[in-house]
Design an enzyme around this catalytic site. Structure first.
Site, PDB file in Angstrom:
ATOM      1  N   ASP A  44      -0.496 -15.904 -47.701  1.00 44.55           N
ATOM      2  CA  ASP A  44      -0.067 -14.680 -47.037  1.00 44.55           C
ATOM      3  C   ASP A  44       1.332 -14.292 -47.488  1.00 44.55           C
ATOM      4  OD1 ASP A  44      -1.409 -15.583 -43.770  1.00 44.55           O
ATOM      5  OD2 ASP A  44      -2.378 -15.070 -45.656  1.00 44.55           O
ATOM      6  N   GLY A 124      -0.227 -27.400 -35.883  1.00 47.42           N
ATOM      7  CA  GLY A 124      -0.414 -27.726 -34.475  1.00 47.42           C
ATOM      8  C   GLY A 124       0.696 -28.538 -33.859  1.00 47.42           C
ATOM      9  N   TRP A 185       3.413 -22.642 -27.262  1.00 45.55           N
ATOM     10  CA  TRP A 185       4.280 -23.238 -26.269  1.00 45.55           C
ATOM     11  C   TRP A 185       4.722 -22.179 -25.255  1.00 45.55           C
ATOM     12  CZ3 TRP A 185       2.998 -25.762 -30.492  1.00 45.55           C
ATOM     13  CH2 TRP A 185       2.770 -27.141 -30.355  1.00 45.55           C
ATOM     14  N   GLU A 217       2.761 -15.607 -31.731  1.00 46.10           N
ATOM     15  CA  GLU A 217       3.671 -16.003 -32.809  1.00 46.10           C
ATOM     16  C   GLU A 217       4.000 -14.775 -33.654  1.00 46.10           C
ATOM     17  OE1 GLU A 217       1.570 -19.160 -34.697  1.00 46.10           O
ATOM     18  OE2 GLU A 217      -0.036 -17.884 -35.463  1.00 46.10           O
TER      19      GLU A 217
END
Length: 810
Positions: A44, A124, A185, A217
């Site tokens: 990306d 992760g 989170w 995110e």
């Protein structure tokens, strides 16, 4: 991912951005259109920056790969920031599971240095860090070139409220430097940086929390006026066409929040209005970046290409701002299946395939349509077309078993988007679900689709609302819609077949259209009223937009837009650039135009489609209103065959209704002027697939070497099929800006009544009566509604005592 321009002091910032394939214009000047895209490799892209006339992209990868280009079209490797197998030593000390693959870098030019922020993490894990490297220049040939690593800017450990990845940098108007970051989170956070060092300004101060969702995110912070806009991604990335990434946005008067969406919901409480989501080939758009040039705005993003096995690519599209200051961008795409010769999409991107005997057959006064026999014959469409907001089509159903499908886009019996002519409750139904039957969002019409008659059907999904239309009239509306078609993640898209073991469809389908946005009711009405083969309609007296498709103009030069249309020739060199490939199709094409011509020099172009090879046009179709010999001429030359067809005297000083029918299947070209046949050519007419798809212009040649056109173009149309004599004449009588059809009114005189009939596809026509003809005639619309029966609209009236005249009129 963001797009930035960082120039050393003294360099002009007046830039023309033409990323990847050409310029995407903001809809403030030209309508928004399908974004331009580039494939920069296997990872990306994250950010693009200009330095000394060259463009640099820093991407996810080992060593932080660099791509470089001088034109944003052709990219080559520029090496890496760090040696591929020698990441800074601190990275593995801080993140023991780090494998050398840096994520989502972002770059900014501050105080004479390029500051590159990068993520160090493992999949992760919360044990992550954001590092900083800098260089005085990005030019590797400069003696000043060289990256210096400054170590970690911020780190996260188990138990911290944040995860330190996905850096996004904002240099504020007052010179303050901010870093947003975070993933999962407790969401997105911000810290202030020291613009002199690029490191944290107050390392002991805790980061400020800005936004949260279970999956969040890829933040980007942008300032416009008094507001700071925070773009974030919800969903999951990095799974190709299975990615559920989508971009949301909120705003605040402070870079540290609180950020709220359009409804006033704080982004910490799962607020965030949808900004970009999966649509068509553009799956999982993510990591937005905003760039401004003057009063034009662009947004860049990465996505997974649903037409290229989910390959990650970079896109850029025009960005607008609403009256109340919210960013708006549209990935405006469409697919159109005229079913005239085969099942290809008019734009040659989303081609369908006929299966098990699905065939194309003639329909009286309608060209050809898809015929499905109810015995497993069907068509399949690419998975990406299910990422849509509007589906519209014509159908004629033979009847038969319940639960047949007009279409069914889905992935088995748990995830689907369908439309059936009759569900088990006896009603036409549209349903969408990601959780089987219990999770269905349903729109039920008050009736079943009629048998034996053509009718128009459409369904649209707006934000929070879905509408089902029958003959352009809303018949079912559902509010608070929580599931939209892209969330189905369809893998099997059928016309005429079900995801379940339901009866196959028996009947006809025609003029099947799919759009990436929710069309308004007025647009659905337009689709239902126009000729079924109409692919592109530029009603320049109204605006510049393609009124039917999404092939909006790519550029304008020197034209003047008035209520009469587009005026060419005021000062010379005026033209409109349209997307290429509009007539490079597999079926017949009709090009139609209403224009008022001035006195033109020989060789001026009304239109020219094709490719440019060196300085010469190749594989082209063109129309010249005046040749050197004083004629008007249609010319084509491609696939080794061509002809120059003179159609009469030059058009100087005339209003002209022009229609050019190119019919390769019958080896025939017909040119009409003002409703009359001006020229018929019978001979070799190669497939229009041979016409170059590179460029299309109104008012100039492909090479730009033609003399200026002097004309006012009011209306320009392209049909994915052949117009008949009657069609052309009907359009001529109706005039520019009007959707006309060739409709015949039949009358049957009975003992005490009159029965009138006209075709079922002729919507919104009303019967009018008058006692005389001529200029003094007073036509009165009859206050009765016709009935749809046996493929005709029918109205029966008492036989009048006095003579009456009748006509149909919209």
């Amino acid at each position: 991912m963001e797009l930035q321009v960082c120039l050393p002091p003294g360099r002009s910032t007046a830039l023309l951005w033409t990323f990847a394939l050409g310029l995407v214009w903001s809809s403030g000047r030209l309508p928004a259109q399908e974004p331009l895209t580039g494939n920069l490799g296997a990872h990306d892209p994250s950010t693009m920056i200009l330095c000394e006339g060259r463009y640099y992209v820093f991407t996810t990868g080992r060593g932080i790969p660099i791509k470089v280009s001088s034109d944003k079209r052709r990219w080559s490797s520029g090496g890496t920031v760090f040696p591929v197998n020698a990441a800074p030593a601190w990275t593995t000390n801080a993140v023991p599971l780090f494998d050398g693959t840096f994520w989502a870098p972002d770059i900014v030019y501050v105080n004479g240095r390029y500051l590159l922020y990068y993520s160090v993490s493992s999949w992760g894990s919360q044990i992550s860090a954001i590092g900083l490297a800098s260089t005085p220049t990005l030019d590797p040939t400069s003696p000043d070139y060289g990256w210096t690593d400054h170590g970690p800017v911020i780190q996260s450990r188990l138990g911290d409220p944040y995860n330190c990845i996905d850096p996004g940098v904002l240099l504020d108007d007052d010179g303050r430097l901010w870093l947003v970051f975070g993933s999962y989170w407790q969401g997105i956070h911000i810290v202030e940086l020291n613009p002199q060092t690029g490191l944290r300004l107050q390392p002991q101060s805790p980061p400020v929390r800005l936004a949260w969702n279970e999956q969040i995110e890829a933040a980007h912070l942008y300032k416009r006026g008094a507001y700071y806009y925070l773009f974030v991604n919800w969903g999951t990335c990095c799974s190709g066409v299975d990615s559920t990434y989508h971009i949301r946005v909120g705003r605040s008067l402070s870079p540290t929040g609180p950020f709220r969406d359009r409804n006033g919901v704080n982004l910490i409480q799962r607020g965030g209005g949808v900004f970009l989501e999966s649509t068509g080939r553009f799956v999982g758009p993510g990591h937005a970046g905003v760039y401004r040039e003057g009063d034009r705005y662009w947004v860049t993003f990465h996505y997974y290409d649903g037409l290229d096995r989910g390959a990650p690519k970079l896109g850029m599209v025009g960005l607008d701002w609403s009256d109340d200051g919210w960013p708006e961008a549209t990935l405006d795409w469409s697919a159109f299946y005229s079913f005239e010769t085969d099942a290809r999409d008019q734009g040659r991107l989303y081609d369908a395939t006929l299966v098990n005997g699905g065939r194309l057959e003639p329909v009286p006064n309608r060209g050809r349509a898809l015929r499905l026999d109810g015995n497993q014959s069907h068509a399949t469409l690419p998975a990406a077309v299910a990422n849509a907001r509007t589906v519209a089509f014509w159908a004629r159903w033979d009847g038969g078993g319940t639960w047949q499908r007009f279409f069914d886009f889905g992935d088995g019996t748990g995830r689907y988007f369908l439309l059936t002519p009759r569900a088990d409750n006896g009603r036409m139904r549209c349903a969408v679900t990601t959780d089987g039957i219990p999770g269905e969002i349903r729109l039920d019409a008050p009736f079943a689709f009629p048998t034996g008659s053509w009718a128009h059907v459409a369904v649209t999904f707006e934000p929070q609302r879905a509408v089902l239309y029958f003959n352009a009239v809303p018949v079912a509306i559902r509010s608070n819609v929580t599931v939209v078609p892209w969330q189905v993640q369809a893998r099997s898209n059928y016309l005429g077949l079900s995801q379940w073991p339901d009866p196959p469809y028996a009947g006809w389908l025609d003029s099947f259209r799919i759009y990436g946005r929710a069309l308004a009711s007025s647009e659905i009405r337009r689709l239902a009223r126009v000729h079924p083969a109409l692919a592109h309609w530029y009603d320049f007296g109204l605006d510049l937009r393609d009124q039917i498709g999404t092939a909006h103009p790519r550029g304008l030069s020197g034209v003047r837009h008035t209520s009469e249309g587009l005026e060419f020739g005021d000062g010379g060199g005026s033209y409109v650039e349209l997307p290429g490939g509009l007539i490079s199709v597999s079926h017949p094409v009709t090009i139609e135009c209403f224009a008022r011509f001035g006195t033109n020099p020989p060789g001026a172009r009304l239109f020219e489609f094709g490719d440019l090879q060196g300085s010469a046009a190749v594989r082209f179709v063109q129309f010249v209103p005046r040749t050197a010999s004083g004629t008007a001429r249609l010319s084509f030359n491609y696939s080794g065959a061509g002809a120059n067809l003179d159609v009469g005297p030059a058009f100087d000083g005339q209003w002209v209704h022009l229609a050019c029918v190119l019919d390769p299947g019958n080896g025939r070209v017909v040119v009409y002027t003002n409703g009359q046949t001006a020229r018929v050519y019978q001979g070799v007419v190669p497939s229009l697939l041979g016409v170059g798809s590179g460029s299309a212009f109104l008012g100039r040649s492909l090479a730009g070497d033609s003399p200026p056109l002097y004309a006012v173009v009011r209306d320009f149309r392209i049909y994915g099929g052949r117009l008949t004599d009657a069609d052309v004449q009907a359009n001529g009588r109706a005039g520019a800006g009007v959707a006309a059809l060739a409709v015949t009114l039949a009358a049957e005189v009975q003992t005490d009544s009159l029965r009138f009939r006209w075709p079922s596809y002729a919507l919104d026509y009303q019967l009018e009566a008058a006692t005389s003809l001529g200029g003094a005639a007073l036509w009165v619309r009859l206050p009765y509604a016709p009935l749809l029966r046996d493929d005709v609209w029918e109205m029966t009236l008492s036989r009048p005592v006095q003579p009456q005249f009748y006509r149909l009129r919209r």
